[in-house]
Write an enzyme that holds these catalytic residues in place. Structure first.
Site, PDB file in Angstrom:
ATOM      1  N   THR A  96       0.825  -1.205   0.000  1.00 25.55           N
ATOM      2  CA  THR A  96       0.000   0.000   0.000  1.00 25.55           C
ATOM      3  C   THR A  96       0.864   1.261   0.000  1.00 25.55           C
ATOM      4  O   THR A  96       2.017   1.230   0.443  1.00 25.55           O
ATOM      5  CB  THR A  96      -0.899  -0.004   1.259  1.00 25.55           C
ATOM      6  OG1 THR A  96      -1.484   1.273   1.429  1.00 25.55           O
ATOM      7  CG2 THR A  96      -0.105  -0.327   2.526  1.00 25.55           C
ATOM      8  N   ASP A  97       0.276   2.370  -0.448  1.00 31.13           N
ATOM      9  CA  ASP A  97       0.988   3.654  -0.381  1.00 31.13           C
ATOM     10  C   ASP A  97       1.106   4.148   1.063  1.00 31.13           C
ATOM     11  O   ASP A  97       1.879   5.060   1.348  1.00 31.13           O
ATOM     12  CB  ASP A  97       0.312   4.708  -1.267  1.00 31.13           C
ATOM     13  CG  ASP A  97      -1.131   5.007  -0.899  1.00 31.13           C
ATOM     14  OD1 ASP A  97      -1.683   4.346   0.003  1.00 31.13           O
ATOM     15  OD2 ASP A  97      -1.722   5.911  -1.530  1.00 31.13           O
ATOM     16  N   GLU A  98       0.316   3.552   1.982  1.00 31.22           N
ATOM     17  CA  GLU A  98       0.272   4.072   3.357  1.00 31.22           C
ATOM     18  C   GLU A  98       1.606   3.887   4.086  1.00 31.22           C
ATOM     19  O   GLU A  98       1.858   4.547   5.093  1.00 31.22           O
ATOM     20  CB  GLU A  98      -0.890   3.425   4.131  1.00 31.22           C
ATOM     21  CG  GLU A  98      -2.202   3.636   3.398  1.00 31.22           C
ATOM     22  CD  GLU A  98      -3.467   3.293   4.176  1.00 31.22           C
ATOM     23  OE1 GLU A  98      -3.427   3.278   5.411  1.00 31.22           O
ATOM     24  OE2 GLU A  98      -4.487   3.051   3.514  1.00 31.22           O
TER      25      GLU A  98
ATOM     26  N   TYR B 279      -1.639  -0.729  10.952  1.00 33.11           N
ATOM     27  CA  TYR B 279      -1.809  -1.382   9.640  1.00 33.11           C
ATOM     28  C   TYR B 279      -0.611  -1.079   8.740  1.00 33.11           C
ATOM     29  O   TYR B 279       0.036  -1.990   8.212  1.00 33.11           O
ATOM     30  CB  TYR B 279      -3.105  -0.907   8.968  1.00 33.11           C
ATOM     31  CG  TYR B 279      -3.159  -1.177   7.478  1.00 33.11           C
ATOM     32  CD1 TYR B 279      -3.157  -2.483   6.983  1.00 33.11           C
ATOM     33  CD2 TYR B 279      -3.203  -0.129   6.545  1.00 33.11           C
ATOM     34  CE1 TYR B 279      -3.198  -2.732   5.605  1.00 33.11           C
ATOM     35  CE2 TYR B 279      -3.239  -0.367   5.175  1.00 33.11           C
ATOM     36  CZ  TYR B 279      -3.240  -1.667   4.713  1.00 33.11           C
ATOM     37  OH  TYR B 279      -3.275  -1.921   3.356  1.00 33.11           O
TER      38      TYR B 279
ATOM     39  N   LYS C 177       2.365  -3.520   7.251  1.00 30.34           N
ATOM     40  CA  LYS C 177       2.619  -3.675   5.813  1.00 30.34           C
ATOM     41  C   LYS C 177       4.061  -3.274   5.490  1.00 30.34           C
ATOM     42  O   LYS C 177       4.737  -3.935   4.707  1.00 30.34           O
ATOM     43  CB  LYS C 177       1.642  -2.815   4.981  1.00 30.34           C
ATOM     44  CG  LYS C 177       0.207  -3.280   4.959  1.00 30.34           C
ATOM     45  CD  LYS C 177       0.003  -4.644   4.311  1.00 30.34           C
ATOM     46  CE  LYS C 177       0.198  -4.650   2.813  1.00 30.34           C
ATOM     47  NZ  LYS C 177      -0.171  -5.980   2.220  1.00 30.34           N
TER      48      LYS C 177
HETATM   49  P1  NAD Z   1      -9.508  -7.415   2.076  1.00 25.85           P
HETATM   50  O1  NAD Z   1      -9.500  -7.149   3.549  1.00 25.85           O
HETATM   51  O2  NAD Z   1     -10.740  -7.126   1.296  1.00 25.85           O
HETATM   52  O3  NAD Z   1      -9.132  -8.944   1.804  1.00 25.85           O
HETATM   53  C1  NAD Z   1      -8.110  -9.601   2.491  1.00 25.85           C
HETATM   54  C2  NAD Z   1      -8.231 -11.093   2.224  1.00 25.85           C
HETATM   55  O4  NAD Z   1      -7.162 -11.757   2.906  1.00 25.85           O
HETATM   56  C3  NAD Z   1      -9.536 -11.707   2.730  1.00 25.85           C
HETATM   57  O5  NAD Z   1     -10.076 -12.564   1.747  1.00 25.85           O
HETATM   58  C4  NAD Z   1      -9.098 -12.498   3.965  1.00 25.85           C
HETATM   59  O6  NAD Z   1      -9.901 -13.643   4.220  1.00 25.85           O
HETATM   60  C5  NAD Z   1      -7.675 -12.879   3.591  1.00 25.85           C
HETATM   61  N1  NAD Z   1      -6.850 -13.142   4.773  1.00 25.85           N
HETATM   62  C6  NAD Z   1      -6.708 -12.358   5.877  1.00 25.85           C
HETATM   63  N2  NAD Z   1      -5.894 -12.949   6.771  1.00 25.85           N
HETATM   64  C7  NAD Z   1      -5.496 -14.128   6.208  1.00 25.85           C
HETATM   65  C8  NAD Z   1      -4.636 -15.174   6.631  1.00 25.85           C
HETATM   66  N3  NAD Z   1      -4.033 -15.146   7.827  1.00 25.85           N
HETATM   67  N4  NAD Z   1      -4.428 -16.220   5.810  1.00 25.85           N
HETATM   68  C9  NAD Z   1      -5.053 -16.266   4.592  1.00 25.85           C
HETATM   69  N5  NAD Z   1      -5.883 -15.320   4.159  1.00 25.85           N
HETATM   70  C10 NAD Z   1      -6.103 -14.253   4.951  1.00 25.85           C
HETATM   71  O7  NAD Z   1      -8.258  -6.604   1.515  1.00 25.85           O
HETATM   72  P2  NAD Z   1      -8.082  -5.824   0.129  1.00 25.85           P
HETATM   73  O8  NAD Z   1      -8.603  -4.450   0.296  1.00 25.85           O
HETATM   74  O9  NAD Z   1      -8.539  -6.664  -0.991  1.00 25.85           O
HETATM   75  O10 NAD Z   1      -6.487  -5.712   0.089  1.00 25.85           O
HETATM   76  C11 NAD Z   1      -5.701  -6.766  -0.456  1.00 25.85           C
HETATM   77  C12 NAD Z   1      -4.240  -6.400  -0.377  1.00 25.85           C
HETATM   78  O11 NAD Z   1      -3.996  -5.183  -1.070  1.00 25.85           O
HETATM   79  C13 NAD Z   1      -3.756  -6.176   1.058  1.00 25.85           C
HETATM   80  O12 NAD Z   1      -2.465  -6.723   1.176  1.00 25.85           O
HETATM   81  C14 NAD Z   1      -3.727  -4.658   1.201  1.00 25.85           C
HETATM   82  O13 NAD Z   1      -2.751  -4.259   2.130  1.00 25.85           O
HETATM   83  C15 NAD Z   1      -3.369  -4.237  -0.211  1.00 25.85           C
HETATM   84  N6  NAD Z   1      -3.869  -2.912  -0.622  1.00 25.85           N
HETATM   85  C16 NAD Z   1      -5.196  -2.582  -0.461  1.00 25.85           C
HETATM   86  C17 NAD Z   1      -5.654  -1.340  -0.898  1.00 25.85           C
HETATM   87  C18 NAD Z   1      -7.102  -0.955  -0.781  1.00 25.85           C
HETATM   88  O14 NAD Z   1      -7.462   0.191  -1.072  1.00 25.85           O
HETATM   89  N7  NAD Z   1      -8.009  -1.848  -0.416  1.00 25.85           N
HETATM   90  C19 NAD Z   1      -4.760  -0.433  -1.481  1.00 25.85           C
HETATM   91  C20 NAD Z   1      -3.406  -0.818  -1.628  1.00 25.85           C
HETATM   92  C21 NAD Z   1      -2.978  -2.050  -1.207  1.00 25.85           C
HETATM   93  P1  TYD Z   2     -10.778   3.838   4.403  1.00 25.17           P
HETATM   94  O1  TYD Z   2     -11.748   3.437   3.347  1.00 25.17           O
HETATM   95  O2  TYD Z   2     -10.858   3.210   5.749  1.00 25.17           O
HETATM   96  O3  TYD Z   2      -9.319   3.693   3.760  1.00 25.17           O
HETATM   97  P2  TYD Z   2      -7.859   4.173   4.347  1.00 25.17           P
HETATM   98  O4  TYD Z   2      -7.999   4.491   5.773  1.00 25.17           O
HETATM   99  O5  TYD Z   2      -7.030   2.960   4.118  1.00 25.17           O
HETATM  100  O6  TYD Z   2      -7.464   5.341   3.495  1.00 25.17           O
HETATM  101  O7  TYD Z   2     -10.925   5.409   4.630  1.00 25.17           O
HETATM  102  C1  TYD Z   2     -10.785   6.348   3.572  1.00 25.17           C
HETATM  103  C2  TYD Z   2     -10.839   7.741   4.179  1.00 25.17           C
HETATM  104  O8  TYD Z   2     -12.160   7.960   4.679  1.00 25.17           O
HETATM  105  C3  TYD Z   2      -9.898   7.912   5.350  1.00 25.17           C
HETATM  106  O9  TYD Z   2      -9.370   9.247   5.315  1.00 25.17           O
HETATM  107  C4  TYD Z   2     -10.792   7.745   6.559  1.00 25.17           C
HETATM  108  C5  TYD Z   2     -12.141   8.249   6.072  1.00 25.17           C
HETATM  109  N1  TYD Z   2     -13.333   7.594   6.670  1.00 25.17           N
HETATM  110  C6  TYD Z   2     -14.351   8.366   7.251  1.00 25.17           C
HETATM  111  O10 TYD Z   2     -14.290   9.613   7.280  1.00 25.17           O
HETATM  112  N2  TYD Z   2     -15.427   7.718   7.785  1.00 25.17           N
HETATM  113  C7  TYD Z   2     -15.541   6.358   7.777  1.00 25.17           C
HETATM  114  O11 TYD Z   2     -16.549   5.805   8.305  1.00 25.17           O
HETATM  115  C8  TYD Z   2     -14.495   5.583   7.161  1.00 25.17           C
HETATM  116  C9  TYD Z   2     -14.573   4.076   7.137  1.00 25.17           C
HETATM  117  C10 TYD Z   2     -13.424   6.250   6.625  1.00 25.17           C
END
Ligand code: NAD
Ligand code: TYD
Length: 376
Positions: free
Chosen positions: A134-136, A182, A186
Site C-alpha cells: 500500500t501507499d500508506e 496497519y 505492511k
Molecule cells: P480485504 O480485507 O478485502 O481482503 C483480504 C483477504 O485476505 C480476505 O479474503 C481475507 O480472508 C484474507 N486473509 C486475511 N488474513 C489471512 C490469513 N491469515 N491467511 C489467509 N488469508 C487471509 O483486503 P483488500 O482491500 O482486498 O487488500 C488486499 C491487499 O492489497 C492487502 O495486502 C492490502 O494491504 C493491499 N492494498 C489494499 C488497498 C485498498 O485500497 N483496499 C490499497 C493498496 C494495497
Molecule cells: P478507508 O476506506 O478506511 O481507507 P484508508 O484508511 O485505508 O485510506 O478510509 C478512507 C478515508 O475515509 C480515510 O481518510 C478515513 C475516512 N473515513 C471516514 O471519514 N469515515 C468512515 O466511516 C471511514 C470508514 C473512513
C-alpha cells in the site's frame, strides 16, 4: 502450465485479480489461498468457481507446514500475495492480529517458498514472489495547496481540471514512515520481501498502490459503507473535518497493473500504482451521495443531511498521493477509467447487488464456504 498461488483471493482486490487471471490465462492453474476471515467471501468469485483452471484452498498464510506442502503438491511457480488484515480502524483496536497476519504470515510464505524453490534443480529460474502493498507505508504528505492546484499530470483517470493538493507525491525512493499499526505491519512485510531478494536471491517484486474502489469491497471501508448507509438513510460518519485527501483507483485498473507487473516487471523493483486522482473525503462523499440519490430516483443531494462529523481517527494521515510515472514510463500502464465513470459503475453495482450487501452485513456470507465447499 504455470501454477500460481494468489493469497487473499476471496477478498476485495484479490477476487478481481483471481477473476482476471482465471479468465485470461486458461493455461495457468490458479490457486486461491484464503483463510476466509470476516473479509473473505467466496460469493465474490461465484462466476468462476467451477472453472477447470481454478482451485480454492482454505488456509492461513501463517501455517508454514501446510503452505510448504502446498508448494510441493502443486509445483507452485508464482505467488501473488494479497492476503492481509487491511482496515486501519481495526488495526488501531487490535494491532497484534495485524502483526501476526501481515508480518509473520508474509514471512512464513517467503520461507516456505524459499525452501521449496531452492530444492528444485532450476532453483529460482522462472519463479516469482509478488507482494502487494500500500501507499500508506510512505506516511502522510503535506497539503500545501488546501484548495488544490491543477494536476501536474494528465492520465485518462484524472481530468485536466482535477486538483492535486500539494507538490509532493509518493515516489518509489521515499523513506518509509508508517503511522498506523496497519501501515507499520505492511511496511515490515515489504522489508522482509526485499530482504529475501537481497539475502537469498529470491525473485521478488513489491508494488505500492493507492486507495482502491469498486465492486466487492467490504462495507467497512469508506465508499461501500457510505453507499449502503445512504440507501438505508443511516448517518454517514465523517472523521474529523472530512479534509483528508485520498488518491482513488478503480480496482480493475489495479488488477490490470498486477497482471502486467507479474509478467513484465523487473525483479527486485518497486512500482507505485495510482491514477493521479486525489479527492478530499468530504468532496468524494458528496459525489457518492448525489450519485446514489440520482440512481435511486431521489432528488439529487437530498441525503446531504446524513453527513455527520465524528471524532477523528487516531493518527489520521492527512494526504496520500501516488506518483505512478515509473510504471507508466517503464511498462506503459495507465488507468483506463475516468473517475466519474468508475464511481458511477461502483454505485450502480452496489445498488444492483443488494443481496450481496445484505449477505455481508448480516454475516450470512460466512456460511457460504460451509455449504459450497465443505463436502467437496
Ligand atoms: P480485504 O480485507 O478485502 O481482503 C483480504 C483477504 O485476505 C480476505 O479474503 C481475507 O480472508 C484474507 N486473509 C486475511 N488474513 C489471512 C490469513 N491469515 N491467511 C489467509 N488469508 C487471509 O483486503 P483488500 O482491500 O482486498 O487488500 C488486499 C491487499 O492489497 C492487502 O495486502 C492490502 O494491504 C493491499 N492494498 C489494499 C488497498 C485498498 O485500497 N483496499 C490499497 C493498496 C494495497
Ligand atoms: P478507508 O476506506 O478506511 O481507507 P484508508 O484508511 O485505508 O485510506 O478510509 C478512507 C478515508 O475515509 C480515510 O481518510 C478515513 C475516512 N473515513 C471516514 O471519514 N469515515 C468512515 O466511516 C471511514 C470508514 C473512513
Amino acid at each position: 502450465m504455470k501454477s500460481i498461488v494468489i493469497t487473499g483471493g476471496a477478498g476485495f482486490i484479490g477476487s478481481h485479480v483471481v477473476r482476471l487471471f482465471v479468465n485470461k490465462y486458461p493455461e495457468y492453474r490458479i490457486i486461491n489461498l484464503d483463510k476466509l476471515t470476516y473479509a473473505g467471501n467466496l460469493a465474490n468469485l461465484k462466476d468462476i468457481e467451477d472453472r477447470p483452471n481454478y482451485k480454492f484452498v482454505k488456509m492461513d498464510i501463517c501455517d508454514f507446514d501446510a503452505f510448504y506442502k502446498l508448494m510441493q503438491d502443486e509445483h507452485v511457480d508464482g505467488i501473488i500475495h494479497l492476503a492481509a488484515e487491511s482496515h486501519v480502524d481495526r488495526s488501531i483496536k487490535d494491532p497484534f492480529t495485524f502483526a501476526q497476519t501481515n508480518v509473520m504470515g508474509t514471512l512464513s510464505l517467503l520461507q516456505a517458498a524459499k525452501l521449496y524453490w531452492e530444492s528444485l534443480p532450476e532453483k529460482y529460474e522462472g519463479k516469482r514472489f509478488y507482494h502487494i502493498s500500500t501507499d500508506e507505508v510512505y506516511g502522510a504528505l503535506e497539503m500545501t495547496h488546501p484548495e488544490g492546484i491543477p494536476a501536474p499530470f494528465t492520465t485518462k483517470a484524472s481530468a485536466d481540471s482535477h486538483p492535486a493538493y500539494g507538490e509532493k507525491f509518493f515516489t518509489e525512493d521515499l523513506k518509509y514512515q508508517p503511522h498506523s499499526p496497519y501501515s507499520a505491519a505492511k511496511a515490515s512485510s515489504d522489508h522482509f520481501v526485499r530482504a529475501f531478494h537481497d539475502t537469498y536471491g529470491m525473485p521478488t517484486i513489491v508494488t505500492n498502490c493507492s486507495n482502491n474502489y469498486g465492486p466487492y469491497q467490504f462495507p467497512e471501508k469508506l465508499i461501500p459503507l457510505f453507499i449502503n448507509n445512504i440507501r438505508h438513510r443511516k448517518p454517514l460518519p465523517v472523521y474529523g473535518k472530512g479534509e483528508n485527501v485520498r488518491d482513488w483507483l478503480y480496482v480493475e485498473d489495479h488488477a490490470r497493473a498486477i497482471d502486467l507487473i507479474f509478467h513484465k516487471g523487473q525483479i527486485a523493483e518497486t512500482y507505485n500504482i495510482g491514477g493521479f486522482n486525489e479527492w478530499k473525503n468530504i468532496d468524494i462523499i458528496k459525489v457518492v451521495i448525489k450519485t446514489v440519490d440520482r440512481l435511486l430516483g431521489r432528488k439529487e443531494g437530498e441525503d446531504m443531511d446524513l453527513i455527520t462529523y465524528v471524532t477523528d481517527r487516531a493518527g489520521h494521515d492527512l494526504r496520500y498521493a501516488i506518483d505512478s510515472r515509473k510504471l507508466q514510463r517503464e511498462l506503459g500502464w495507465e488507468p483506463s477509467l475516468q473517475f466519474e465513470e468508475g464511481i458511477e459503475r461502483t454505485v450502480r453495482w452496489y445498488l444492483d447487488n443488494e443481496a450481496w450487501m445484505d449477505n455481508v452485513t448480516s454475516g450470512d456470507y460466512q456460511k457460504y464456504y460451509e455449504t459450497m465447499y465443505a463436502n467437496r
